[in-house]
Design a protein around this motif. Structure first.
Motif, short mmCIF file in Angstrom:
data_model
loop_
_atom_site.label_atom_id
_atom_site.label_comp_id
_atom_site.label_asym_id
_atom_site.label_seq_id
_atom_site.Cartn_x
_atom_site.Cartn_y
_atom_site.Cartn_z
N ASN A 166 -0.40 -8.91 -4.10
CA ASN A 166 -1.03 -10.20 -3.72
C ASN A 166 -0.05 -11.35 -3.92
O ASN A 166 -0.01 -12.28 -3.12
CB ASN A 166 -2.29 -10.44 -4.56
CG ASN A 166 -3.41 -9.50 -4.17
OD1 ASN A 166 -3.42 -8.99 -3.04
ND2 ASN A 166 -4.33 -9.24 -5.07
N LYS A 169 2.53 -11.39 -1.09
CA LYS A 169 1.91 -11.91 0.15
C LYS A 169 1.71 -13.41 0.06
O LYS A 169 1.91 -14.14 1.03
CB LYS A 169 0.56 -11.21 0.39
CG LYS A 169 0.70 -9.76 0.83
CD LYS A 169 -0.69 -9.17 0.97
CE LYS A 169 -0.65 -7.66 0.98
NZ LYS A 169 -1.97 -7.07 0.77
N GLU B 6 -3.38 -5.89 6.41
CA GLU B 6 -3.36 -6.02 4.94
C GLU B 6 -2.91 -4.71 4.30
O GLU B 6 -2.04 -4.70 3.42
CB GLU B 6 -4.79 -6.39 4.47
CG GLU B 6 -4.91 -6.73 3.03
CD GLU B 6 -4.62 -8.22 2.76
OE1 GLU B 6 -4.58 -8.57 1.60
OE2 GLU B 6 -4.43 -8.99 3.73
N ASP B 10 0.66 -3.80 2.33
CA ASP B 10 0.73 -3.18 1.00
C ASP B 10 1.70 -2.00 1.00
O ASP B 10 2.45 -1.79 0.06
CB ASP B 10 -0.66 -2.70 0.54
CG ASP B 10 -1.50 -3.84 -0.02
OD1 ASP B 10 -0.90 -4.78 -0.58
OD2 ASP B 10 -2.73 -3.80 0.09
#
Lengths: 181, 202
Positions: A166, A169, B6, B10
């Motif tokens: 996270n 990103k 997404e 990852d």
């Protein structure tokens, strides 16, 4: 070999041997100071926190069982101090000095470009939530494994990975919004 | 962004960190990257971001910065340690047990033993003799200690130290000093035994 020596120092420090304490401070003070500087972006704050961390660690060393390594324990205490500190005083933009490694093999233009990028990334890291920031610094700059970070932050390895993903990103998002990427 | 981006991002981060991913995931990522410009851009930007983080080095510091900091840390630790010779003695005796979960029971046992000895001695002595005063002082100190929460090593160390300090004080007094002390006190606090005898005779 080094790990055995460190265990010996820790055992002696637990018995109150000042020489062993000095050896451990010598080995880790630069590393912990650098980590705390990266978290606080201020030399004085990082120095004060480093001193507090070592004093706390050696006052409590009799309770150190050695389940995790001494270095991990040191990072754990340092991280708790840093997170509490950042809760009280988030770093200001002016706290970010632009001091970056320069590789003599790089041309001046490339070096300048990399320094520029590094300064933007550093500012973006400062904008991350405290725990995400700790995970990024511990993983990328301090080179800790996810398992070690999990022990430092007292969370699961899965949570650490998720926080790191996270954070990366989010960093890209910040840099894109600032038209850096 | 597509819903699956997404997940693929990852995977891109995991690959960049050298984390193991399954063969099926690797193939799916390759196929996705061919079709998705957003994830291709993510993959392209990632090394620059990580390099940027790595390049952040500590500031240049004055010479002797770390030596000074080390001296300050060691000085602070030494100040705290040299607080009491008794603390050091107890630490030397019991330090090896610390962290093994038996220090507190061991010191509690020692405190209990001292209390028991003090009480037994007090019962065996004649009231108002110097030895009795000493044992009463011991008993008083021990009872005070008993009321303290003995739940960590610091408290235990303090407890033993305080107890020893009180004992030493009374041991250092001569018999005449103690008699003088008790005769002073007897004026304010009449001995109940003497009062009873007085009322009988009166």
């Amino acid at each position: 070999m080094e790990q055995n020596q460190e265990k010996e120092w820790v055992a002696r420090a637990r018995r109150g041997d000042r020489g062993a304490v000095a050896c451990l401070v010598d080995r880790y003070e630069r590393e912990i100071f650098t980590y705390l500087f990266r978290m606080t972006r201020n030399v004085e704050d990082a120095r004060d926190l480093t001193q507090e961390v070592f004093i706390k660690v050696f006052r409590k060393i009799s309770g150190f069982r050695g389940d995790s390594g001494f270095r991990t324990w040191l990072y754990r205490v340092a991280t708790n101090h840093a997170l509490n500190f950042l809760k009280r005083r988030p770093p200001a933009a002016s706290d970010v000095p632009l001091t970056y490694l320069s590789d003599p093999a790089l041309s001046a233009a490339v070096a300048l470009e990399r320094r520029d990028m590094a300064s933007h990334v550093t500012r973006a890291v400062q904008a991350l939530p405290r725990r995400q920031k700790a995970v990024v610094v511990l993983r990328v700059q301090e080179g800790l494994t996810y398992a070690e970070i999990a022990r430092v932050l007292d969370c699961s390895v899965g949570n650490c990975k998720a926080a790191y993903h996270n954070a990366v990103k989010r960093l890209r998002e910040i840099l894109k919004n600032e038209a850096i990427l | 962004m597509k819903p699956s981006c997404e997940t693929f991002q990852d995977l891109i981060i995991a690959v960049s960190q050298g984390e193991p991913i399954e063969e099926g995931e690797r193939k799916a990522l390759e196929i996705h990257l061919r079709a998705c410009p957003e994830c291709r851009a993510f993959q392209r930007d990632l090394p620059g971001i990580l390099e940027g983080i790595k390049e952040d080095s500590p500031p240049s510091l004055p010479e002797g910065f770390f030596e000074e900091m080390k001296a300050s840390i060691l000085g602070e630790l030494a100040k705290r340690r040299s607080s009491s010779p008794w603390r050091r003695a107890v630490k030397a005796l019991f330090g090896r047990f610390e962290g093994r979960g038996i220090l507190v029971p061991a010191l509690s046992g020692l405190c209990g033993l001292l209390v028991g000895m003090a009480l037994a001695t007090a019962w065996m002595r004649t009231p108002s003799s110097p030895a009795s005063v000493r044992s009463s002082a011991n008993r008083l100190a021990a009872v005070s200690l008993e009321s303290l929460p003995v739940n960590d090593s610091t408290v235990c160390l303090g407890v033993v130290e305080d107890y020893m300090g009180v004992s030493e004080f009374f041991d250092a007094l001569s018999d005449q000093d103690i008699q003088a002390l008790t005769s002073d006190l007897s004026g304010d606090f009449p001995d109940p035994d003497q009062e009873e005898m007085g009322s009988e005779t009166g």
